[in-house]
Design a protein around this motif. Structure first.
Motif, PDB file in Angstrom:
ATOM      1  N   ARG A  70      22.924 -40.461 -25.086  1.00 18.33           N
ATOM      2  CA  ARG A  70      21.646 -39.969 -24.576  1.00 18.33           C
ATOM      3  C   ARG A  70      21.785 -39.446 -23.145  1.00 18.33           C
ATOM      4  O   ARG A  70      21.211 -38.418 -22.791  1.00 18.33           O
ATOM      5  N   GLN A  71      22.574 -40.137 -22.338  1.00 17.05           N
ATOM      6  CA  GLN A  71      22.732 -39.724 -20.943  1.00 17.05           C
ATOM      7  C   GLN A  71      23.527 -38.428 -20.818  1.00 17.05           C
ATOM      8  O   GLN A  71      23.145 -37.530 -20.059  1.00 17.05           O
ATOM      9  N   LEU A  72      24.615 -38.310 -21.563  1.00 18.83           N
ATOM     10  CA  LEU A  72      25.411 -37.092 -21.469  1.00 18.83           C
ATOM     11  C   LEU A  72      24.650 -35.893 -22.040  1.00 18.83           C
ATOM     12  O   LEU A  72      24.758 -34.778 -21.537  1.00 18.83           O
ATOM     13  N   ASN A  73      23.858 -36.122 -23.074  1.00 17.82           N
ATOM     14  CA  ASN A  73      23.026 -35.044 -23.601  1.00 17.82           C
ATOM     15  C   ASN A  73      22.036 -34.548 -22.551  1.00 17.82           C
ATOM     16  O   ASN A  73      21.699 -33.364 -22.498  1.00 17.82           O
ATOM     17  N   GLN A  74      21.547 -35.459 -21.715  1.00 16.70           N
ATOM     18  CA  GLN A  74      20.643 -35.062 -20.640  1.00 16.70           C
ATOM     19  C   GLN A  74      21.361 -34.175 -19.628  1.00 16.70           C
ATOM     20  O   GLN A  74      20.772 -33.229 -19.087  1.00 16.70           O
ATOM     21  N   VAL A  75      22.640 -34.455 -19.393  1.00 15.58           N
ATOM     22  CA  VAL A  75      23.440 -33.608 -18.503  1.00 15.58           C
ATOM     23  C   VAL A  75      23.564 -32.206 -19.091  1.00 15.58           C
ATOM     24  O   VAL A  75      23.374 -31.202 -18.395  1.00 15.58           O
ATOM     25  N   PHE A  76      23.899 -32.137 -20.391  1.00 14.84           N
ATOM     26  CA  PHE A  76      23.989 -30.832 -21.055  1.00 14.84           C
ATOM     27  C   PHE A  76      22.661 -30.085 -20.938  1.00 14.84           C
ATOM     28  O   PHE A  76      22.634 -28.877 -20.680  1.00 14.84           O
ATOM     29  N   MET A  77      21.569 -30.794 -21.146  1.00 15.46           N
ATOM     30  CA  MET A  77      20.245 -30.187 -21.071  1.00 15.46           C
ATOM     31  C   MET A  77      19.992 -29.619 -19.674  1.00 15.46           C
ATOM     32  O   MET A  77      19.526 -28.476 -19.525  1.00 15.46           O
ATOM     33  N   ASN A  78      20.278 -30.389 -18.635  1.00 14.26           N
ATOM     34  CA  ASN A  78      20.041 -29.941 -17.265  1.00 14.26           C
ATOM     35  C   ASN A  78      20.858 -28.695 -16.936  1.00 14.26           C
ATOM     36  O   ASN A  78      20.341 -27.725 -16.356  1.00 14.26           O
ATOM     37  N   ILE A  79      22.142 -28.707 -17.301  1.00 18.74           N
ATOM     38  CA  ILE A  79      23.019 -27.579 -16.968  1.00 18.74           C
ATOM     39  C   ILE A  79      22.617 -26.331 -17.751  1.00 18.74           C
ATOM     40  O   ILE A  79      22.521 -25.235 -17.187  1.00 18.74           O
ATOM     41  N   LEU A  80      22.364 -26.489 -19.046  1.00 16.68           N
ATOM     42  CA  LEU A  80      22.000 -25.332 -19.866  1.00 16.68           C
ATOM     43  C   LEU A  80      20.631 -24.759 -19.461  1.00 16.68           C
ATOM     44  O   LEU A  80      20.445 -23.541 -19.422  1.00 16.68           O
ATOM     45  N   ALA A  81      19.676 -25.632 -19.149  1.00 17.54           N
ATOM     46  CA  ALA A  81      18.355 -25.164 -18.716  1.00 17.54           C
ATOM     47  C   ALA A  81      18.464 -24.397 -17.398  1.00 17.54           C
ATOM     48  O   ALA A  81      17.802 -23.366 -17.204  1.00 17.54           O
ATOM     49  N   ASN A  82      19.308 -24.888 -16.484  1.00 13.46           N
ATOM     50  CA  ASN A  82      19.514 -24.182 -15.220  1.00 13.46           C
ATOM     51  C   ASN A  82      20.164 -22.825 -15.452  1.00 13.46           C
ATOM     52  O   ASN A  82      19.838 -21.850 -14.771  1.00 13.46           O
ATOM     53  N   ALA A  83      21.105 -22.772 -16.402  1.00 13.65           N
ATOM     54  CA  ALA A  83      21.765 -21.504 -16.720  1.00 13.65           C
ATOM     55  C   ALA A  83      20.744 -20.493 -17.251  1.00 13.65           C
ATOM     56  O   ALA A  83      20.761 -19.310 -16.872  1.00 13.65           O
ATOM     57  N   ILE A  84      19.857 -20.952 -18.115  1.00 17.64           N
ATOM     58  CA  ILE A  84      18.820 -20.071 -18.652  1.00 17.64           C
ATOM     59  C   ILE A  84      17.887 -19.589 -17.539  1.00 17.64           C
ATOM     60  O   ILE A  84      17.524 -18.411 -17.476  1.00 17.64           O
ATOM     61  N   ASP A  85      17.513 -20.501 -16.634  1.00 20.29           N
ATOM     62  CA  ASP A  85      16.669 -20.130 -15.494  1.00 20.29           C
ATOM     63  C   ASP A  85      17.344 -19.031 -14.666  1.00 20.29           C
ATOM     64  O   ASP A  85      16.698 -18.057 -14.244  1.00 20.29           O
ATOM     65  N   ALA A  86      18.647 -19.210 -14.415  1.00 22.45           N
ATOM     66  CA  ALA A  86      19.386 -18.246 -13.598  1.00 22.45           C
ATOM     67  C   ALA A  86      19.454 -16.884 -14.284  1.00 22.45           C
ATOM     68  O   ALA A  86      19.315 -15.836 -13.633  1.00 22.45           O
ATOM     69  N   LEU A  87      19.642 -16.890 -15.594  1.00 23.41           N
ATOM     70  CA  LEU A  87      19.703 -15.626 -16.332  1.00 23.41           C
ATOM     71  C   LEU A  87      18.343 -14.931 -16.345  1.00 23.41           C
ATOM     72  O   LEU A  87      18.265 -13.703 -16.230  1.00 23.41           O
ATOM     73  N   GLU A  88      17.284 -15.704 -16.485  1.00 23.29           N
ATOM     74  CA  GLU A  88      15.940 -15.124 -16.460  1.00 23.29           C
ATOM     75  C   GLU A  88      15.644 -14.510 -15.087  1.00 23.29           C
ATOM     76  O   GLU A  88      15.102 -13.405 -14.990  1.00 23.29           O
ATOM     77  N   GLU A  89      16.015 -15.230 -14.029  1.00 24.08           N
ATOM     78  CA  GLU A  89      15.764 -14.730 -12.673  1.00 24.08           C
ATOM     79  C   GLU A  89      16.558 -13.454 -12.419  1.00 24.08           C
ATOM     80  O   GLU A  89      16.040 -12.478 -11.874  1.00 24.08           O
TER      81      GLU A  89
END
Length: 246
Positions: free
Chosen positions: A121-140
């Protein structure tokens, strides 16, 4: 479901009519009334769509279960790729094309990995944070460079992309690299990216705790390393390195 119900009732009327009467003219009139020809074409399409939707819901439910890993409260040998894929499924709605943004392409370069011991559960949260940030950066990046994006998309030179690569290091460590070709970061921002409450996102978007928590999960809980490599306008890569066994 409304159309399925209507079609079923109409078809039952047809069957009932044939049971009660053999009058061909009345039967033909009833077929025209309910537009039997259209029902014959549309009903298989609806059933097919329902089947696809049901399979999609099943995939989402399974992915949510894998992502949350409710039943895992201790270190357990888990498939890293399954965890990444479940996180991508949870984020699927943000990867799809919209009226303002193109679809984000995900490139997977998965190596041959053993099962890795970690708190799922904890490592999945890390994946979520990194991937969500990547999507934010691509959108920006896409919004800020709209004309450049249009020109490059037209010529095939640029497409918003997230690349995920996994590999084994020295037979005892696993490396997971998640990179985007988005807006990138300055050296000053990189130095602060793992600090608590630091964020370079607009007010109201982001708490500044996601990458700090991710860093704690990787380094303290799992005895690994979390690194950030980036430069302005050249994308960002986060690299996770964790031991295979604890």
């Amino acid at each position: 479901m409304l159309y399925i119900e209507e079609y079923t009732q109409d078809l039952l009327r047809i069957i009932h009519h044939q049971q009660q009467s053999g009058n061909k003219s009345e039967f033909q009139a009833l077929c025209e009334e309910i537009d039997l020809e259209y029902i014959q074409k549309d009903l298989p399409r609806i059933l097919s769509s329902m089947k696809v939707g049901t399979q999609r819901i099943r995939q989402i439910v399974l992915s949510l279960r894998t992502f949350s890993r409710i039943d895992e409260a201790e270190f357990k040998a888990v498939d890293i790729h399954e965890s990444i894929d479940s996180t991508l499924m949870v984020l699927q709605h943000r990867l799809q094309e919209t009226t303002k943004l193109p679809a984000i392409q995900v490139i997977k370069d998965y190596g041959t990995l053993p099962l890795v011991e970690y708190y799922g559960r904890q490592l999945n949260q890390v994946f979520m944070n990194i991937l969500a940030n990547a999507i934010d950066a691509l959108e920006e990046w896409t919004i800020e460079n709209a004309q450049l994006r249009i020109d490059n998309f037209t010529s095939g030179l640029l497409s918003p992309t997230i690349a995920i690569r996994t590999s084994v290091i020295d037979s005892s460590w696993v490396r997971i690299a998640i990179a985007d070709n988005g807006i990138g970061m300055s050296e000053q921002i990189q130095q602060q990216v793992f600090n608590p409450f630091f964020t370079n996102k607009p007010v109201g978007k982001g708490t500044g705790m996601g990458m700090f928590i991710s860093y704690q999960i990787i380094t303290e809980t799992h005895g690994g390393k979390l690194e950030c490599h980036s430069s302005p306008a050249a994308g960002t890569e986060f690299v996770i390195t964790i031991p295979i066994q604890h």
